[in-house]
Design a protein around this motif. Sequence first.
Motif, mmCIF file in Angstrom:
data_model
loop_
_atom_site.group_PDB
_atom_site.id
_atom_site.type_symbol
_atom_site.label_atom_id
_atom_site.label_comp_id
_atom_site.label_asym_id
_atom_site.label_seq_id
_atom_site.Cartn_x
_atom_site.Cartn_y
_atom_site.Cartn_z
ATOM 1 N N SER A 185 24.650 112.465 -108.735
ATOM 2 C CA SER A 185 23.440 112.839 -108.804
ATOM 3 C C SER A 185 23.226 114.411 -108.456
ATOM 4 N N ASN A 186 23.543 114.869 -106.998
ATOM 5 C CA ASN A 186 23.348 116.166 -106.744
ATOM 6 C C ASN A 186 24.213 116.356 -105.450
ATOM 7 N N ILE A 187 24.207 117.795 -104.962
ATOM 8 C CA ILE A 187 25.036 118.147 -103.809
ATOM 9 C C ILE A 187 24.330 117.644 -102.716
ATOM 10 N N ARG A 188 23.002 117.300 -102.435
ATOM 11 C CA ARG A 188 22.342 117.134 -101.374
ATOM 12 C C ARG A 188 22.873 115.588 -101.214
ATOM 13 N N GLU A 189 22.877 114.694 -102.235
ATOM 14 C CA GLU A 189 23.305 113.352 -101.857
ATOM 15 C C GLU A 189 24.454 113.099 -101.282
ATOM 16 N N LEU A 190 25.675 114.302 -101.930
ATOM 17 C CA LEU A 190 26.908 114.229 -101.444
ATOM 18 C C LEU A 190 26.981 114.437 -100.036
ATOM 19 N N GLU A 191 26.374 115.505 -99.667
ATOM 20 C CA GLU A 191 26.178 116.163 -98.087
ATOM 21 C C GLU A 191 25.736 114.808 -97.583
ATOM 22 N N GLY A 192 24.819 114.293 -97.797
ATOM 23 C CA GLY A 192 24.011 113.213 -97.043
ATOM 24 C C GLY A 192 25.054 112.067 -96.810
ATOM 25 N N CYS A 193 25.953 111.593 -97.780
ATOM 26 C CA CYS A 193 26.969 110.736 -97.650
ATOM 27 C C CYS A 193 27.876 111.117 -96.428
ATOM 28 N N LEU A 194 28.406 112.290 -96.366
ATOM 29 C CA LEU A 194 29.147 112.832 -95.331
ATOM 30 C C LEU A 194 28.502 112.625 -93.954
ATOM 31 N N THR A 195 27.336 113.303 -93.842
ATOM 32 C CA THR A 195 26.620 113.179 -92.725
ATOM 33 C C THR A 195 26.472 111.706 -92.286
ATOM 34 N N SER A 196 25.976 110.824 -93.026
ATOM 35 C CA SER A 196 26.015 109.324 -92.772
ATOM 36 C C SER A 196 27.259 108.909 -92.330
ATOM 37 N N LEU A 197 28.471 109.005 -92.888
ATOM 38 C CA LEU A 197 29.596 108.749 -92.385
ATOM 39 C C LEU A 197 30.056 109.155 -91.083
ATOM 40 N N SER A 198 29.740 110.656 -90.910
ATOM 41 C CA SER A 198 30.175 111.142 -89.726
ATOM 42 C C SER A 198 29.273 110.678 -88.434
ATOM 43 N N ALA A 199 28.239 110.317 -88.789
ATOM 44 C CA ALA A 199 27.240 109.708 -87.649
ATOM 45 C C ALA A 199 27.677 108.213 -87.449
ATOM 46 N N HIS A 200 28.095 107.506 -88.499
ATOM 47 C CA HIS A 200 28.425 106.028 -88.261
ATOM 48 C C HIS A 200 29.933 106.099 -87.422
ATOM 49 N N ALA A 201 30.708 106.842 -87.764
ATOM 50 C CA ALA A 201 32.055 106.928 -87.266
ATOM 51 C C ALA A 201 31.964 107.456 -85.841
ATOM 52 N N GLU A 202 30.958 108.314 -85.395
ATOM 53 C CA GLU A 202 30.668 108.657 -84.036
ATOM 54 C C GLU A 202 30.137 107.756 -83.330
ATOM 55 N N LEU A 203 29.096 107.032 -83.954
ATOM 56 C CA LEU A 203 28.495 105.944 -83.280
ATOM 57 C C LEU A 203 29.423 104.651 -82.672
ATOM 58 N N MET A 204 30.101 104.318 -83.830
ATOM 59 C CA MET A 204 31.160 103.112 -83.590
ATOM 60 C C MET A 204 32.486 103.477 -82.885
ATOM 61 N N ASN A 205 32.595 104.873 -82.697
ATOM 62 C CA ASN A 205 33.864 105.386 -82.107
ATOM 63 C C ASN A 205 35.151 104.728 -82.981
ATOM 64 N N THR A 206 35.045 104.943 -84.240
ATOM 65 C CA THR A 206 36.145 104.690 -85.246
ATOM 66 C C THR A 206 36.112 105.612 -86.119
ATOM 67 N N PRO A 207 37.703 105.905 -86.786
ATOM 68 C CA PRO A 207 38.194 106.829 -87.834
ATOM 69 C C PRO A 207 37.126 106.387 -89.205
ATOM 70 N N ILE A 208 37.180 107.560 -90.027
ATOM 71 C CA ILE A 208 36.568 107.138 -91.056
ATOM 72 C C ILE A 208 37.657 106.483 -92.235
ATOM 73 N N SER A 209 37.396 105.409 -92.883
ATOM 74 C CA SER A 209 38.195 104.685 -93.528
ATOM 75 C C SER A 209 37.500 104.364 -94.977
ATOM 76 N N LEU A 210 38.293 103.929 -96.009
ATOM 77 C CA LEU A 210 37.587 103.547 -97.347
ATOM 78 C C LEU A 210 36.510 102.442 -96.995
ATOM 79 N N GLU A 211 37.063 101.477 -96.160
ATOM 80 C CA GLU A 211 36.280 100.078 -96.002
ATOM 81 C C GLU A 211 35.148 100.627 -95.186
ATOM 82 N N MET A 212 35.213 101.470 -94.087
ATOM 83 C CA MET A 212 34.165 101.805 -93.129
ATOM 84 C C MET A 212 32.948 102.505 -94.228
ATOM 85 N N ALA A 213 33.446 103.451 -95.065
ATOM 86 C CA ALA A 213 32.696 104.232 -96.006
ATOM 87 C C ALA A 213 31.924 103.143 -96.965
#
Length: 180
Positions: A42-70
Amino acid sequence: MIVDIQKPDYETRVAILMQKADEMGIDVPYEVIEYIAQSVNSNIRELEGCLTSLSAHAELMNTPISLEMARTSLSGRIGAQAPRSVTAELIIEMVARQYDTTPEDITGKKRSQQIALPRQVAMYICRRMTPMSTTSIGAAFGGRDHTTVMHGCDKIEETMKADFAFKKRVEELMGLIENR
């Protein structure tokens, strides 16, 4: 002044995601970048939002970003989007990517084997995955005649019967298009 602002294409989305991940200082595997780029168009804002969510999730769960986690952490965000319908343009774009060529070459006038084969594959997939007539498919491929489309589809069917590896590649490509 009138400016036509279109949604970014797949390659642009990948580049944007890689740049944003770099700016955010997060390590995102390429397969995750591809997953997001294929799922969010859809747009760049959505792309950026996905990255922000992934980053926050990885930090909260203390796990590296992976395809399954994404897939898990973005399921609500990505699943909420309306699926993209299968169109001739989408098929041409994905076939071009698979055969390392451009959509312009596939719809253009070149007749070399390295262009003709992907063009015929794209025509075959259009015939199988869309309700388009051979005349409509021909128009989408640079104004080709319906008999050219029929010939291309027949040729791909013959090759698929004779070459199992080729058949598997075409079927995998159709799966990618269906599940993009």
